[in-house]
Design a protein around this motif. Sequence first.
Motif, PDB file in Angstrom:
ATOM      1  N   LYS A 122       0.830  -1.204   0.000  1.00  0.00           N
ATOM      2  CA  LYS A 122       0.000   0.000   0.000  1.00  0.00           C
ATOM      3  C   LYS A 122       0.867   1.257   0.000  1.00  0.00           C
ATOM      4  CE  LYS A 122      -4.000  -1.992   2.398  1.00  0.00           C
ATOM      5  NZ  LYS A 122      -4.799  -1.971   3.639  1.00  0.00           N
ATOM      6  N   HIS A 123       1.964   1.194   0.731  1.00  0.00           N
ATOM      7  CA  HIS A 123       2.896   2.327   0.752  1.00  0.00           C
ATOM      8  C   HIS A 123       3.469   2.582  -0.638  1.00  0.00           C
ATOM      9  CE1 HIS A 123       6.147   4.983   1.973  1.00  0.00           C
ATOM     10  NE2 HIS A 123       7.013   4.158   1.422  1.00  0.00           N
ATOM     11  N   LYS A 126       0.955   4.294  -2.713  1.00  0.00           N
ATOM     12  CA  LYS A 126       0.846   5.699  -2.330  1.00  0.00           C
ATOM     13  C   LYS A 126       1.948   6.524  -2.991  1.00  0.00           C
ATOM     14  CE  LYS A 126       0.737   8.766   1.693  1.00  0.00           C
ATOM     15  NZ  LYS A 126       0.818   8.846   3.189  1.00  0.00           N
ATOM     16  N   TYR A 129       0.939   7.177  -6.480  1.00  0.00           N
ATOM     17  CA  TYR A 129      -0.115   8.200  -6.496  1.00  0.00           C
ATOM     18  C   TYR A 129       0.464   9.600  -6.323  1.00  0.00           C
ATOM     19  CZ  TYR A 129      -4.082  10.918  -4.761  1.00  0.00           C
ATOM     20  OH  TYR A 129      -5.021  11.890  -4.555  1.00  0.00           O
ATOM     21  N   PHE A 264      -7.109   3.726   3.627  1.00  0.00           N
ATOM     22  CA  PHE A 264      -6.652   3.162   2.362  1.00  0.00           C
ATOM     23  C   PHE A 264      -7.776   3.163   1.333  1.00  0.00           C
ATOM     24  CE2 PHE A 264      -5.891  -0.571  -0.405  1.00  0.00           C
ATOM     25  CZ  PHE A 264      -4.763  -0.077  -1.045  1.00  0.00           C
ATOM     26  N   ALA A 267      -8.106   6.648  -0.032  1.00  0.00           N
ATOM     27  CA  ALA A 267      -7.000   6.970  -0.942  1.00  0.00           C
ATOM     28  C   ALA A 267      -7.152   6.232  -2.256  1.00  0.00           C
ATOM     29  CB  ALA A 267      -5.668   6.612  -0.285  1.00  0.00           C
ATOM     30  N   ARG A 282       0.767  14.310  -9.707  1.00  0.00           N
ATOM     31  CA  ARG A 282       0.088  13.142  -9.156  1.00  0.00           C
ATOM     32  C   ARG A 282      -0.473  12.310 -10.304  1.00  0.00           C
ATOM     33  NH1 ARG A 282      -3.086  14.486  -3.582  1.00  0.00           N
ATOM     34  NH2 ARG A 282      -1.322  15.357  -2.458  1.00  0.00           N
TER      35      ARG A 282
END
Length: 298
Positions: A122-123, A126, A129, A264, A267, A282
Amino acid sequence: MASGLKKNSPQKKEKDLFHVIHKVPSGDGPYVRAKHAQLVQKDPEAAIVWFWKAINAGDRVDSALKDMAVVMKQLDRVEEAIEAIKSFRGLCPRNAQESLDNILIDLYKKCGKVDEQIVLLKHKLKLIYLGEAFNGKPTKTARSHGKKFQVSIKQETSRILGNLAWAYMQKSNFVAAEVIYRKAQMIDPDANKALNLCHCLIKQARYDEANVVIEDVLQYRLLGSDALKTRRRAEELCLKLEAKQLQDIPLLSNLPGLSFEDDFVEALERMMNEWAPTRSRRLPIFEEISNFRDQLAC
């Protein structure tokens, strides 16, 4: 003249050839000695000792840390390798952090730390993103089986999503895994993720949808480079699917639902737009997930 002859002496040429053949860097520091122990002497324990000395001496710390973790994994010292990376990655430059994350994920897989894999994956999503993956570049050079090739942000996103979905499969959360596999396939489809998606659907007794996925793999040439292996796996899933359909197993009422953390989910929902890397720094790379969640809630 004498110095010129010395510079190009047979001994120097032989030494240079030695470094090329064994892929050992030149020099006499602790990192070079570690690589010599690892690649020439084939002594992993001695290599680890020298890698530690290199880290403590500040000698190519990022390379020493990564190489030491790989050697530790080979010796089944996985927990030690994880602690080493977590403790000393702060000494490594920013451009080394991504490769350290990849090694850490591999170590988590090795010792079955699924929750840790999910957090780190997940990091990495991110960072994509935020436009910080690949050190801000649109592609990166990767290596596989000794060959170099270019990987795009879209390909990397699909790969990470596939790994995240696989982690949820290990937790038997097939609903969450299905959602993520579908998003990965929208970005960069491949047969392996498609067949994993099929497995998720079978686990939810959604046999007709699973059949469609298998047909897509076999009929629409999603087989990829390892076509024979993929076809065999698809055929095995076909047999499993037929057996399940004959048993007419009812849909279980206690299938695990989406258990993403709220932050999460939010996001990910913001990220679920069409691929449009030119709009801003982004990179919105996904489509809305909310429809899937609404369907699953019904």
